[in-house]
Design an enzyme around this catalytic site. Structure first.
Site, mmCIF file in Angstrom:
data_model
loop_
_atom_site.group_PDB
_atom_site.id
_atom_site.type_symbol
_atom_site.label_atom_id
_atom_site.label_comp_id
_atom_site.label_asym_id
_atom_site.label_seq_id
_atom_site.Cartn_x
_atom_site.Cartn_y
_atom_site.Cartn_z
ATOM 1 N N HIS A 105 19.429 8.675 78.816
ATOM 2 C CA HIS A 105 20.251 8.743 80.027
ATOM 3 C C HIS A 105 21.142 9.974 80.085
ATOM 4 O O HIS A 105 22.321 9.894 80.434
ATOM 5 C CB HIS A 105 21.085 7.477 80.163
ATOM 6 C CG HIS A 105 20.275 6.259 80.488
ATOM 7 N ND1 HIS A 105 19.003 6.292 80.996
ATOM 8 C CD2 HIS A 105 20.558 4.930 80.324
ATOM 9 C CE1 HIS A 105 18.539 5.069 81.149
ATOM 10 N NE2 HIS A 105 19.450 4.213 80.761
ATOM 11 N N HIS A 179 21.515 3.074 88.162
ATOM 12 C CA HIS A 179 21.312 2.004 87.193
ATOM 13 C C HIS A 179 21.937 0.690 87.655
ATOM 14 O O HIS A 179 22.458 -0.081 86.836
ATOM 15 C CB HIS A 179 21.915 2.417 85.847
ATOM 16 C CG HIS A 179 21.188 1.864 84.666
ATOM 17 N ND1 HIS A 179 21.156 0.513 84.381
ATOM 18 C CD2 HIS A 179 20.468 2.455 83.699
ATOM 19 C CE1 HIS A 179 20.453 0.319 83.293
ATOM 20 N NE2 HIS A 179 20.024 1.469 82.842
ATOM 21 N N GLU A 313 15.251 0.851 88.769
ATOM 22 C CA GLU A 313 15.649 2.264 88.592
ATOM 23 C C GLU A 313 14.515 3.188 89.052
ATOM 24 O O GLU A 313 13.587 3.493 88.295
ATOM 25 C CB GLU A 313 15.974 2.530 87.119
ATOM 26 C CG GLU A 313 17.081 1.675 86.532
ATOM 27 C CD GLU A 313 17.057 1.700 85.012
ATOM 28 O OE1 GLU A 313 17.297 2.782 84.432
ATOM 29 O OE2 GLU A 313 16.806 0.642 84.402
#
Ligand code: G6D
Length: 349
Positions: A105, A179, A313
């Protein structure tokens, strides 16, 4: 369209502002400048009871301290990059890793840790929050200064539209996502296993060590990954397949078919009557079912339960820079990255 704002506190020495957009149908969206994060999506159920249908922390400090990614804008790269390294135009780049030997991420100072700037644009039919930030050349190991705008728009048709735009001054990578975790029951202590998912995907990416894609794209037909005709999420949690056993459900990228005129996915909760339809121009959607505790924190005094929420996502396939056939996530000077995902909320009596 109503707009209000409040200052939540400070992060990195900057005020963090939360904006609330409210449409005429009693749907409101709240998002804050820390991480360009959505923190509340209030919508009525079939009896008119309005509840928050996304996971959110109790305070700004909890977002900063625990980094749960709840509702956050993720980037430069969503998901994992194997060994945090890649080749680009003949140069080997080494990123800062933050999950054993991989980068997850966007790294330790990913876009979800920025305090973004924001501007509001509102009309009778819709209102938008235009979040902007600049990620410095070399941040988390990425080349190039990246300028990013993420716009959240709430419409009178009960849609939350997410639009990304980005430019760079050197070739770099960019594959963002949001997210957000949905729990359409409005109760974080109710697992989402009785939610129904209809997903227009016939192929999913196999996960290997470290939850990195192996590079294999597997047919969903005849497996617990085939939700083309709809099904309860409990099917995934039954762990009847080596890949669902591996992560106690889904944490998988699904390639989307983009059937004309149909949503790419529909998530619904019969008990509340709430549903959300997802439309995107992205190749894939990573579905994660909050399969285990992300960190040690509580929400409203209770630890967060397994399967407390489900993410949708939308993005390019993870680790695409290192996987043949996973798509192109390179952004070059002179190009403008753009992507759109729409979540449309409905209530059935
Ligand atoms: C876990 O593997 C999952 C990721 O997909 C998710 O984004 C993260 O938790 C929050 O690492």
């Amino acid at each position: 369209m109503k707009v209000s704002e409040t200052i939540l506190g400070q992060a990195h020495g900057k005020d963090v502002v939360a904006y609330t957009l409210t449409n005429p149908n009693g749907i409101s969206l709240t998002a804050m400048t820390y991480g360009a994060t959505i923190t509340e999506l209030m919508m009525p159920d079939k009896n008119g009871k309005s509840e928050n249908v996304i996971l959110a922390m109790d305070s700004l400090d909890d977002y900063v301290k625990h980094r749960p990614y709840y509702g956050a804008t993720i980037g430069r790269i969503a998901g994992r990059i194997a060994k945090g390294s890649f080749d680009l135009d003949g140069t080997r780049h080494q990123l800062i890793v933050n999950e054993e030997e991989n980068q997850l991420h966007g790294g330790p100072a990913g876009l979800d840790t920025h305090v973004w700037d924001a501007e509001i644009e509102a009309s009778a039919d819709e209102a938008s929050i235009h979040f902007t930030t600049t990620d410095a050349d070399g941040a988390n190991g990425y080349p190039g200064t990246l300028s990013v705008t993420v716009s959240y728009t709430l419409t009178a048709e009960n849609e939350w539209k997410i639009n990304y735009r980005a430019t760079t001054d050197q070739p770099t990578l960019f594959n963002p996502t949001n997210h957000v975790y949905f729990n359409l029951s409005g109760d974080i202590n109710k697992p989402i296993l009785q939610h129904e998912l209809q997903l227009n995907s016939a192929v999913f990416a196999e996960l290997g060590d470290g939850n990195l894609p192996t590079g294999a794209l597997l047919p969903a037909e005849g497996t617990p990954f085939d939700f083309r005709d709809g099904g309860k999420l409990a099917i995934a949690a039954e762990q009847s397949h080596p890949q669902t056993q591996k992560v106690a459900g889904f944490d998988h990228p699904f390639l989307l078919q983009h059937d004309t005129g149909k949503p790419d996915a529909v998530l619904s909760d019969a008990e509340s009557g709430r549903s959300v339809k997802m439309y995107t121009d992205q190749d894939c959607v990573v579905i994660f079912m909050h399969n285990g505790a992300i960190d040690k924190y509580t929400i409203a005094g209770s630890p967060v339960i397994q399967y407390a929420g489900i993410t949708l996502e939308t993005q390019a396939l993870p680790d695409a820079i290192n996987q043949e056939g996973f798509g192109d996530i390179v952004l070059r000077p002179g190009e403008v990255y753009s992507a759109e995902t729409i979540y449309k909320f409905e209530v059935q009596a």
